[in-house]
Design an enzyme around this catalytic site. Structure first.
Site, PDB file in Angstrom:
ATOM      1  N   THR A 106      -1.903   1.996   2.818  1.00 48.26           N
ATOM      2  CA  THR A 106      -0.871   0.983   2.636  1.00 48.26           C
ATOM      3  C   THR A 106       0.125   0.990   3.793  1.00 48.26           C
ATOM      4  O   THR A 106       1.064   0.226   3.811  1.00 48.26           O
ATOM      5  CB  THR A 106      -0.097   1.239   1.338  1.00 48.26           C
ATOM      6  N   SER A 107      -0.084   1.888   4.749  1.00 53.06           N
ATOM      7  CA  SER A 107       0.855   2.012   5.852  1.00 53.06           C
ATOM      8  C   SER A 107       0.582   0.969   6.928  1.00 53.06           C
ATOM      9  O   SER A 107      -0.537   0.505   7.089  1.00 53.06           O
ATOM     10  CB  SER A 107       0.738   3.408   6.448  1.00 53.06           C
ATOM     11  N   CYS A 108       1.638   0.595   7.674  1.00 53.23           N
ATOM     12  CA  CYS A 108       1.471  -0.350   8.783  1.00 53.23           C
ATOM     13  C   CYS A 108       1.337   0.366  10.116  1.00 53.23           C
ATOM     14  O   CYS A 108       1.181  -0.267  11.156  1.00 53.23           O
ATOM     15  CB  CYS A 108       2.656  -1.315   8.859  1.00 53.23           C
ATOM     16  N   ILE A 109       1.475   1.667  10.125  1.00 51.48           N
ATOM     17  CA  ILE A 109       1.461   2.389  11.411  1.00 51.48           C
ATOM     18  C   ILE A 109       0.285   3.384  11.435  1.00 51.48           C
ATOM     19  O   ILE A 109       0.107   4.149  10.510  1.00 51.48           O
ATOM     20  CB  ILE A 109       2.775   3.156  11.662  1.00 51.48           C
TER      21      ILE A 109
END
Lengths: 103, 167
Positions: free
Chosen positions: A100-103
């Site tokens: 779910t992370s963007c990085i």
């Protein structure tokens, strides 16, 4: 949600093919999912997979940055192990939820 | 008959033309996200965006405290424009913002650039802007592959599943 037979085991998977229940995971399942993604798993892959699973159990957010600082691989090696999907493919093979992370 | 076939993106070319903290990070997050999705990624820095790849400034980017109507005080009250103009305020607010981003696990700019190139993304600087700001390749991050013209940039944008994104 669907039920899929992977490596002879019936597992529950999401529409994207991620395992619903990470406890259903085993090495054979990992190998089979990896094969679908054209990845041949080595010991190094499993070190990463185990790290991801430990962090998921500990409820820590996963990013390629945190994997890069794990001491197992740097970010470049992570991309080499899981080309075109360093977090997405590794999570799928590790039997954990879609990142779910963007990085 | 209507076709429903999905056509995933194959390449993105992202242009960063502004040097505010948030503008540079918007470009970096989008570029890194594309690399992580296996999309071929070119990131092109021009004009004030060059701040984001200039060694001296890249890890000290500022956010504007004047002329930024979205700026809020801690707690949510509007940030008075007059206050934003006082000496040191922009610096303090910017460092506070960088600290908050760090707590969320967002890397500093130099590390973010390394993450993008580690995954195969390519970073370029604009020839015209580099000349205008009297910079040289040595002033720029080691992760910058080359200083190129806008014509060369467009050549990199070939392919029918390519998007150009201007932030």
């Amino acid at each position: 949600m669907a039920v899929k037979t992977i490596a002879g085991v019936e597992v529950k998977v999401t529409d994207d093919g991620y395992l619903e229940d990470m406890t259903q995971w085993n090495k054979e399942i990992a190998n089979e999912i990896a094969k679908e993604l054209n990845i041949e798993l080595t010991d190094k892959h499993f070190e990463v997979l185990n790290y991801l699973r430990e962090k998921t159990i500990a409820k820590e957010a996963l990013t390629i940055r945190s994997v890069g600082k794990s001491g197992i691989v740097d970010i470049k090696q992570l991309y080499e192990l899981f080309p075109k999907g360093p977090l997405k493919f590794s999570s799928k093979i590790a039997g954990i939820p879609k990142p779910t992370s963007c990085i | 008959m209507e076709t429903k076939e999905k056509k995933p993106l194959e390449k993105v070319c992202i242009i960063c033309a502004k040097g505010n903290l948030e503008d540079v990070y918007a470009s970096l997050v989008m570029a890194n996200g594309a690399v992580m999705e296996g999309i071929e990624t070119n990131l092109f820095f021009t004009f004030f965006g060059l701040e984001g790849i200039t060694k001296k400034s890249m890890n000290h980017l500022h956010t504007a405290t004047t002329g930024n109507p979205a700026m809020k005080m801690p707690g949510g009250l509007p940030f008075p424009t007059m206050l934003g103009g006082l000496p040191g305020v922009e610096s303090a607010v910017s460092s506070m913002m960088r600290k908050q981003m760090d707590e969320l696990g967002m890397p500093p700019v130099d590390e973010f650039l390394e993450m993008i190139t580690a995954g195969g993304g390519t970073i370029y600087a604009c020839r015209l802007a580099v000349d205008m700001f009297k910079l040289t390749k040595a002033d720029l991050s080691e992760e910058v592959k080359d200083i190129i013209t806008i014509g060369e940039f467009y050549e990199l944008c070939d392919g029918d599943r390519t998007q150009i994104i201007f932030t």
